[in-house]
Design a protein around this motif. Sequence first.
Motif, PDB file in Angstrom:
ATOM      1  N   MET A 111       0.831  -1.213   0.000  1.00 17.61           N
ATOM      2  CA  MET A 111       0.000   0.000   0.000  1.00 17.61           C
ATOM      3  C   MET A 111       0.860   1.255   0.000  1.00 17.61           C
ATOM      4  O   MET A 111       0.621   2.205  -0.751  1.00 17.61           O
ATOM      5  N   PHE A 112       1.877   1.261   0.869  1.00 20.60           N
ATOM      6  CA  PHE A 112       2.677   2.478   1.033  1.00 20.60           C
ATOM      7  C   PHE A 112       3.520   2.770  -0.215  1.00 20.60           C
ATOM      8  O   PHE A 112       3.679   3.931  -0.605  1.00 20.60           O
ATOM      9  N   ASN A 113       4.019   1.711  -0.824  1.00 23.19           N
ATOM     10  CA  ASN A 113       4.795   1.891  -2.061  1.00 23.19           C
ATOM     11  C   ASN A 113       3.920   2.562  -3.133  1.00 23.19           C
ATOM     12  O   ASN A 113       4.342   3.507  -3.811  1.00 23.19           O
ATOM     13  N   SER A 114       2.675   2.107  -3.247  1.00 21.21           N
ATOM     14  CA  SER A 114       1.776   2.697  -4.253  1.00 21.21           C
ATOM     15  C   SER A 114       1.452   4.142  -3.896  1.00 21.21           C
ATOM     16  O   SER A 114       1.346   5.005  -4.776  1.00 21.21           O
ATOM     17  N   TYR A 115       1.287   4.400  -2.605  1.00 20.74           N
ATOM     18  CA  TYR A 115       0.983   5.766  -2.158  1.00 20.74           C
ATOM     19  C   TYR A 115       2.136   6.705  -2.546  1.00 20.74           C
ATOM     20  O   TYR A 115       1.911   7.786  -3.088  1.00 20.74           O
ATOM     21  N   LEU A 116       3.383   6.273  -2.312  1.00 17.89           N
ATOM     22  CA  LEU A 116       4.522   7.129  -2.668  1.00 17.89           C
ATOM     23  C   LEU A 116       4.542   7.378  -4.170  1.00 17.89           C
ATOM     24  O   LEU A 116       4.789   8.492  -4.629  1.00 17.89           O
ATOM     25  N   ARG A 117       4.264   6.344  -4.928  1.00 16.95           N
ATOM     26  CA  ARG A 117       4.255   6.515  -6.394  1.00 16.95           C
ATOM     27  C   ARG A 117       3.179   7.518  -6.805  1.00 16.95           C
ATOM     28  O   ARG A 117       3.404   8.355  -7.665  1.00 16.95           O
ATOM     29  N   GLN A 118       2.014   7.395  -6.167  1.00 20.19           N
ATOM     30  CA  GLN A 118       0.939   8.352  -6.466  1.00 20.19           C
ATOM     31  C   GLN A 118       1.412   9.781  -6.196  1.00 20.19           C
ATOM     32  O   GLN A 118       1.072  10.717  -6.919  1.00 20.19           O
ATOM     33  N   GLU A 119       2.217   9.939  -5.133  1.00 14.02           N
ATOM     34  CA  GLU A 119       2.678  11.279  -4.745  1.00 14.02           C
ATOM     35  C   GLU A 119       3.919  11.712  -5.532  1.00 14.02           C
ATOM     36  O   GLU A 119       4.567  12.700  -5.182  1.00 14.02           O
ATOM     37  N   GLY A 120       4.292  10.930  -6.527  1.00 15.59           N
ATOM     38  CA  GLY A 120       5.409  11.308  -7.395  1.00 15.59           C
ATOM     39  C   GLY A 120       6.786  11.052  -6.806  1.00 15.59           C
ATOM     40  O   GLY A 120       7.778  11.627  -7.258  1.00 15.59           O
TER      41      GLY A 120
END
Length: 440
Positions: free
Chosen positions: A125-134
């Motif tokens: 989840m957190f990896n995807s969140y960071l990607r979403q945030e660029g």
Amino acid sequence: MKVLKFGGTSVGSVENMHNVKEIINDGDKKVVVLSAMSGTTNQLVSIAQDISAGKPNVAIDKINNLHETYFSTIDNLLNDALLNTDVKNYVSSVFELLVDCTNKEFSEALENQILAQGELLSTYMFNSYLRQEGISASLLPALNFMRIDAFKEPDIKYIKQHFKSVLNNTENSEVYITQGFICLDDEGGISNLQRGGSDYTATIIGAAIKAEEVQIWTDIDGMHNNDPRYVENTRAISNLSFEEAAELAYFGAKILHPQTVTPVRKDSIPVRLKNTMKPAAHGTLISKSTSENGIKAIAAKDNIIAIKIKSARMLQAHGFLKKVFEIFETYQTSIDMITTSEVAVSLTIDDDKNLDKILAELDKIALIEVDKNQSIVCLVGHSVVNHQDTYKLFQILQDVKIRMISYGGSNNNISLLIDSKDKINTLQKLNDYLFELVTL
Ligand code: ADP
Ligand code: ASP
Ligand code: MG
């Protein structure tokens, strides 16, 4: 490179995950070790217990509730439609696997597989969140490099080699995210580093890559001078030596897994304890530096079993203690405290897995008395045994029944064994008289 570990509370809500993102987004390359979201591992433990107790339906209800909670967190965290769907698919596959586990026969391997899912979920989840945030982020699967040997010690050579090759095969990123707690055992099965083990993961990786620093981010502003869950007016300690921190962690300061300091001590890699919710607070720096003499902090370890071994005839005979120790060695149970008198030896253990077998063996050579529900209260500080305040202990604790004392085993530690029901009173009294300048 630095290694930063974030605990369960730090990744336990969307707001806190946002704080973590702010902390790690400083342009430096780093390894980020994550725990499971707070509460998840406890839930997984209880699901495993339900399966073991033959109650699969109770387990399935818990699995479904947890599944829903994760979906609502994902909706609050990820507004990018593609990422939202991808993470939900992954999360659903984990919960399907958990449901599958309810049909299987219970075993330690099954339990370990269940417990591993918390960190797999939080990191994905957190990896995807960071990607979403660029933010450029990649996952390093801990099960591809973290391994313990047959004695449950980290296999540092294996970890070094495998971490390096996993890193080389991963897209160049600013943040490398990995799972705390989980590892492989010596036969390649899924295992873990025991509860609270993500701290240990961070320092093992720190040692393997010779990190510049390991940071442990949690929900409090560093190591306090007493257990803040039970004692009023505790304060954060700004500096600790490796020895002091190791004693506190081993003797129950829950902020650190008992073995956290071990991997980094040899290379003097500093460990900084910080508060995710208050990043500006100094926290605690654990390093090679020695500090002033005196009592610096107090910790307590529960669920201690005291065993008194009496043998008027044999204690003086040489070889008796050897026989006693061999019994504990045979059953791989380590002894924490030990005292002797002419007719008896008293010792404590915290692992009751083989207690019955140990007692049966001891029974053949001596008279045995066993007391459960004991706690070790441990006073820690540089050269604490030589300090001028130490004599006050007996005055302060005159109404507490002290069952054993260990003084001088190391210069940095004085340990007292008491009944657990006296623990809170003992900790508070020691705090008031030793740290609050209350006079007797
Ligand atoms: P995390 O989930 O981040 O690993 P933990 O719950 O394992 O966090 O550790 C932090 C908690 O440890 C604190 O919230 C505090 O209640 C508890 N704790 C116990 N003893 C101490 C101590 N001496 N100093 C600081 N925290 C302590
Ligand atoms: N999630 C694991 C636990 O709750 C490991 C950790 O949080 O450090 O014990
Ligand atoms: Mg912890």
